[in-house]
Design a protein around this motif. Structure first.
Motif, PDB file in Angstrom:
ATOM      1  N   VAL A  71       0.844  -1.199   0.000  1.00  0.00           N
ATOM      2  CA  VAL A  71       0.000   0.000   0.000  1.00  0.00           C
ATOM      3  C   VAL A  71       0.882   1.254   0.000  1.00  0.00           C
ATOM      4  CG1 VAL A  71      -1.636   1.310   1.404  1.00  0.00           C
ATOM      5  CG2 VAL A  71      -1.991  -1.120   1.020  1.00  0.00           C
ATOM      6  N   ALA A  72       2.006   1.196   0.695  1.00  0.00           N
ATOM      7  CA  ALA A  72       2.916   2.347   0.729  1.00  0.00           C
ATOM      8  C   ALA A  72       3.406   2.689  -0.677  1.00  0.00           C
ATOM      9  CB  ALA A  72       4.099   2.052   1.646  1.00  0.00           C
ATOM     10  N   LEU A  73       3.697   1.672  -1.468  1.00  0.00           N
ATOM     11  CA  LEU A  73       4.154   1.889  -2.845  1.00  0.00           C
ATOM     12  C   LEU A  73       3.020   2.455  -3.708  1.00  0.00           C
ATOM     13  CD1 LEU A  73       6.598   1.612  -4.703  1.00  0.00           C
ATOM     14  CD2 LEU A  73       5.849  -0.710  -5.222  1.00  0.00           C
ATOM     15  N   LEU A  74       1.807   1.984  -3.483  1.00  0.00           N
ATOM     16  CA  LEU A  74       0.654   2.549  -4.205  1.00  0.00           C
ATOM     17  C   LEU A  74       0.479   4.021  -3.849  1.00  0.00           C
ATOM     18  CD1 LEU A  74      -1.902  -0.393  -3.826  1.00  0.00           C
ATOM     19  CD2 LEU A  74      -0.641   0.268  -5.887  1.00  0.00           C
ATOM     20  N   GLY A  75       0.648   4.342  -2.559  1.00  0.00           N
ATOM     21  CA  GLY A  75       0.557   5.735  -2.126  1.00  0.00           C
ATOM     22  C   GLY A  75       1.640   6.594  -2.753  1.00  0.00           C
ATOM     23  N   LEU A  76       2.840   6.040  -2.836  1.00  0.00           N
ATOM     24  CA  LEU A  76       3.937   6.763  -3.465  1.00  0.00           C
ATOM     25  C   LEU A  76       3.614   7.036  -4.937  1.00  0.00           C
ATOM     26  CD1 LEU A  76       6.817   7.918  -3.152  1.00  0.00           C
ATOM     27  CD2 LEU A  76       7.677   5.661  -3.805  1.00  0.00           C
ATOM     28  N   GLY A  77       3.101   6.034  -5.628  1.00  0.00           N
ATOM     29  CA  GLY A  77       2.707   6.214  -7.030  1.00  0.00           C
ATOM     30  C   GLY A  77       1.612   7.261  -7.181  1.00  0.00           C
ATOM     31  N   PHE A  78       0.648   7.235  -6.270  1.00  0.00           N
ATOM     32  CA  PHE A  78      -0.432   8.225  -6.286  1.00  0.00           C
ATOM     33  C   PHE A  78       0.131   9.640  -6.161  1.00  0.00           C
ATOM     34  CE2 PHE A  78      -3.216  10.929  -3.636  1.00  0.00           C
ATOM     35  CZ  PHE A  78      -4.294  11.087  -4.499  1.00  0.00           C
ATOM     36  N   ARG A 100      -9.159  16.214 -15.951  1.00  0.00           N
ATOM     37  CA  ARG A 100      -9.908  14.963 -15.822  1.00  0.00           C
ATOM     38  C   ARG A 100      -9.096  13.914 -15.079  1.00  0.00           C
ATOM     39  NH1 ARG A 100     -12.210  14.853 -22.029  1.00  0.00           N
ATOM     40  NH2 ARG A 100     -13.744  16.517 -21.730  1.00  0.00           N
ATOM     41  N   LEU A 101      -7.813  13.803 -15.424  1.00  0.00           N
ATOM     42  CA  LEU A 101      -6.943  12.837 -14.742  1.00  0.00           C
ATOM     43  C   LEU A 101      -6.777  13.194 -13.268  1.00  0.00           C
ATOM     44  CD1 LEU A 101      -4.159  12.298 -17.423  1.00  0.00           C
ATOM     45  CD2 LEU A 101      -5.840  10.614 -16.635  1.00  0.00           C
ATOM     46  N   ARG A 102      -6.624  14.491 -12.986  1.00  0.00           N
ATOM     47  CA  ARG A 102      -6.475  14.960 -11.607  1.00  0.00           C
ATOM     48  C   ARG A 102      -7.722  14.605 -10.799  1.00  0.00           C
ATOM     49  NH1 ARG A 102      -6.316  20.040 -12.781  1.00  0.00           N
ATOM     50  NH2 ARG A 102      -4.200  19.992 -13.566  1.00  0.00           N
ATOM     51  N   LEU A 103      -8.887  14.864 -11.375  1.00  0.00           N
ATOM     52  CA  LEU A 103     -10.144  14.561 -10.698  1.00  0.00           C
ATOM     53  C   LEU A 103     -10.309  13.059 -10.496  1.00  0.00           C
ATOM     54  CD1 LEU A 103     -12.809  15.555  -9.516  1.00  0.00           C
ATOM     55  CD2 LEU A 103     -13.768  15.510 -11.840  1.00  0.00           C
ATOM     56  N   ALA A 104     -10.040  12.279 -11.528  1.00  0.00           N
ATOM     57  CA  ALA A 104     -10.146  10.814 -11.408  1.00  0.00           C
ATOM     58  C   ALA A 104      -9.185  10.289 -10.351  1.00  0.00           C
ATOM     59  CB  ALA A 104      -9.873  10.158 -12.762  1.00  0.00           C
ATOM     60  N   ALA A 105      -7.970  10.821 -10.325  1.00  0.00           N
ATOM     61  CA  ALA A 105      -6.972  10.356  -9.352  1.00  0.00           C
ATOM     62  C   ALA A 105      -7.411  10.635  -7.925  1.00  0.00           C
ATOM     63  CB  ALA A 105      -5.620  11.011  -9.638  1.00  0.00           C
ATOM     64  N   VAL A 106      -7.898  11.842  -7.655  1.00  0.00           N
ATOM     65  CA  VAL A 106      -8.290  12.129  -6.274  1.00  0.00           C
ATOM     66  C   VAL A 106      -9.542  11.355  -5.883  1.00  0.00           C
ATOM     67  CG1 VAL A 106      -7.144  14.364  -6.077  1.00  0.00           C
ATOM     68  CG2 VAL A 106      -9.528  14.295  -6.778  1.00  0.00           C
ATOM     69  N   LEU A 107     -10.420  11.079  -6.831  1.00  0.00           N
ATOM     70  CA  LEU A 107     -11.593  10.247  -6.519  1.00  0.00           C
ATOM     71  C   LEU A 107     -11.163   8.831  -6.149  1.00  0.00           C
ATOM     72  CD1 LEU A 107     -14.112  11.426  -9.264  1.00  0.00           C
ATOM     73  CD2 LEU A 107     -14.296  11.802  -6.796  1.00  0.00           C
ATOM     74  N   VAL A 108     -10.264   8.253  -6.934  1.00  0.00           N
ATOM     75  CA  VAL A 108      -9.744   6.918  -6.619  1.00  0.00           C
ATOM     76  C   VAL A 108      -9.001   6.956  -5.287  1.00  0.00           C
ATOM     77  CG1 VAL A 108      -8.072   5.155  -7.332  1.00  0.00           C
ATOM     78  CG2 VAL A 108      -9.663   6.123  -9.002  1.00  0.00           C
ATOM     79  N   GLY A 109      -8.226   8.012  -5.066  1.00  0.00           N
ATOM     80  CA  GLY A 109      -7.490   8.150  -3.810  1.00  0.00           C
ATOM     81  C   GLY A 109      -8.403   8.179  -2.606  1.00  0.00           C
ATOM     82  N   VAL A 110      -9.498   8.915  -2.681  1.00  0.00           N
ATOM     83  CA  VAL A 110     -10.435   9.004  -1.557  1.00  0.00           C
ATOM     84  C   VAL A 110     -11.134   7.665  -1.321  1.00  0.00           C
ATOM     85  CG1 VAL A 110     -12.622  10.046  -0.808  1.00  0.00           C
ATOM     86  CG2 VAL A 110     -10.755  11.487  -1.596  1.00  0.00           C
ATOM     87  N   PHE A 112      -9.929   4.762  -1.991  1.00  0.00           N
ATOM     88  CA  PHE A 112      -8.916   3.861  -1.437  1.00  0.00           C
ATOM     89  C   PHE A 112      -8.635   4.163   0.031  1.00  0.00           C
ATOM     90  CE2 PHE A 112      -4.597   1.990  -1.168  1.00  0.00           C
ATOM     91  CZ  PHE A 112      -4.968   0.685  -1.451  1.00  0.00           C
ATOM     92  N   ILE A 113      -8.544   5.446   0.406  1.00  0.00           N
ATOM     93  CA  ILE A 113      -8.292   5.732   1.822  1.00  0.00           C
ATOM     94  C   ILE A 113      -9.501   5.378   2.682  1.00  0.00           C
ATOM     95  CG2 ILE A 113      -6.488   7.453   1.406  1.00  0.00           C
ATOM     96  CD1 ILE A 113      -8.615   9.560   2.361  1.00  0.00           C
ATOM     97  N   CYS A 114     -10.702   5.433   2.128  1.00  0.00           N
ATOM     98  CA  CYS A 114     -11.875   4.975   2.883  1.00  0.00           C
ATOM     99  C   CYS A 114     -11.738   3.484   3.205  1.00  0.00           C
ATOM    100  CB  CYS A 114     -13.171   5.249   2.123  1.00  0.00           C
ATOM    101  SG  CYS A 114     -13.616   6.999   2.091  1.00  0.00           S
ATOM    102  N   TYR A 115     -11.287   2.711   2.226  1.00  0.00           N
ATOM    103  CA  TYR A 115     -11.033   1.285   2.447  1.00  0.00           C
ATOM    104  C   TYR A 115      -9.958   1.097   3.522  1.00  0.00           C
ATOM    105  CZ  TYR A 115      -8.584  -3.126   1.712  1.00  0.00           C
ATOM    106  OH  TYR A 115      -7.943  -4.318   1.903  1.00  0.00           O
ATOM    107  N   LEU A 116      -8.874   1.864   3.434  1.00  0.00           N
ATOM    108  CA  LEU A 116      -7.779   1.722   4.394  1.00  0.00           C
ATOM    109  C   LEU A 116      -8.204   2.134   5.802  1.00  0.00           C
ATOM    110  CD1 LEU A 116      -4.820   2.987   2.188  1.00  0.00           C
ATOM    111  CD2 LEU A 116      -5.351   0.619   2.828  1.00  0.00           C
ATOM    112  N   ILE A 117      -8.988   3.190   5.914  1.00  0.00           N
ATOM    113  CA  ILE A 117      -9.489   3.612   7.226  1.00  0.00           C
ATOM    114  C   ILE A 117     -10.405   2.540   7.799  1.00  0.00           C
ATOM    115  CG2 ILE A 117     -10.941   5.305   8.419  1.00  0.00           C
ATOM    116  CD1 ILE A 117      -9.761   7.404   6.410  1.00  0.00           C
ATOM    117  N   TRP A 118     -11.269   1.965   6.968  1.00  0.00           N
ATOM    118  CA  TRP A 118     -12.118   0.852   7.404  1.00  0.00           C
ATOM    119  C   TRP A 118     -11.255  -0.296   7.923  1.00  0.00           C
ATOM    120  CZ3 TRP A 118     -11.961  -4.017   5.130  1.00  0.00           C
ATOM    121  CH2 TRP A 118     -12.893  -4.931   5.622  1.00  0.00           C
ATOM    122  N   PHE A 142      -8.273  16.240  -2.511  1.00  0.00           N
ATOM    123  CA  PHE A 142      -9.628  16.048  -3.031  1.00  0.00           C
ATOM    124  C   PHE A 142     -10.420  17.355  -2.930  1.00  0.00           C
ATOM    125  CE2 PHE A 142     -14.091  14.977  -2.100  1.00  0.00           C
ATOM    126  CZ  PHE A 142     -14.431  14.350  -3.288  1.00  0.00           C
ATOM    127  N   ALA A 143     -10.385  17.976  -1.753  1.00  0.00           N
ATOM    128  CA  ALA A 143     -11.139  19.220  -1.547  1.00  0.00           C
ATOM    129  C   ALA A 143     -10.648  20.318  -2.488  1.00  0.00           C
ATOM    130  CB  ALA A 143     -11.021  19.665  -0.096  1.00  0.00           C
TER     131      ALA A 143
END
Length: 156
Positions: A71-78, A100-110, A112-118, A142-143
């Motif tokens: 997950v740390a490597l995925l975060g680094l890539g993000f 569009r890419l910026r928006l898609a990336a932050v949506l995927v990021g949010v 994913f962090i919801c999953y990680l927080i869960w 995201f904001a």
């Protein structure tokens, strides 16, 4: 929105590209540190290792990898991607793709962090302070991206 109103809005929100760049670089630093710790089996997480706050428990749990990728490597890539997409010239380009890419990336990021927080709260029963910093930085990105997208529509 009229041309004058759009130009005024762009001027008043001109700090957002710089803010996203700074937040992305901060995320890059923290994710880089977590990636280093992951691959060196480091014990320098500077985080308690007992009780609810337990970075070692979180970063070594079964949830610390997704499809075998740390997950740390995925975060680094993000954050590498968000840093590249956050350079101010890419906010000013006439092409809609960086936005569009910026928006898609932050949506995927949010998502994913919801999953990680869960996972931290309900499966691992521990919280990693460093991971929480990454989660917070992702939410800030995201904001910022959503505010900019909502208030300054792409040029037609």
């Amino acid at each position: 929105m009229s041309d004058t109103a759009q130009r005024s809005s762009q001027t008043s929100l001109g700090w957002i590209p710089w803010a996203t760049l700074v937040v992305s670089i901060a995320g890059l630093a923290v994710a880089g540190y977590l990636t280093y710790e992951h691959f060196t089996a480091g014990t320098t997480l500077a985080c308690p290792d007992t009780g609810v706050v337990n970075c070692a428990k979180v970063t070594s749990s079964q949830y610390s990898k997704v499809f075998g990728i740390p997950v740390a490597l995925l975060g680094l890539g993000f954050f590498v991607g968000m840093t590249a997409l956050s350079v101010p010239p890419l906010w000013r380009t006439s092409s809609p793709w960086p936005g569009r890419l910026r928006l898609a990336a932050v949506l995927v990021g949010v998502v994913f962090i919801c999953y990680l927080i869960w996972a931290e709260l309900f499966q691992i029963n521990a919280i990693c302070l460093w991971c929480t910093v990454v989660h917070g930085l992702t939410l800030i990105l995201f904001a910022l991206v959503i505010i900019r997208q909502a208030l300054i529509p792409p040029a037609s």
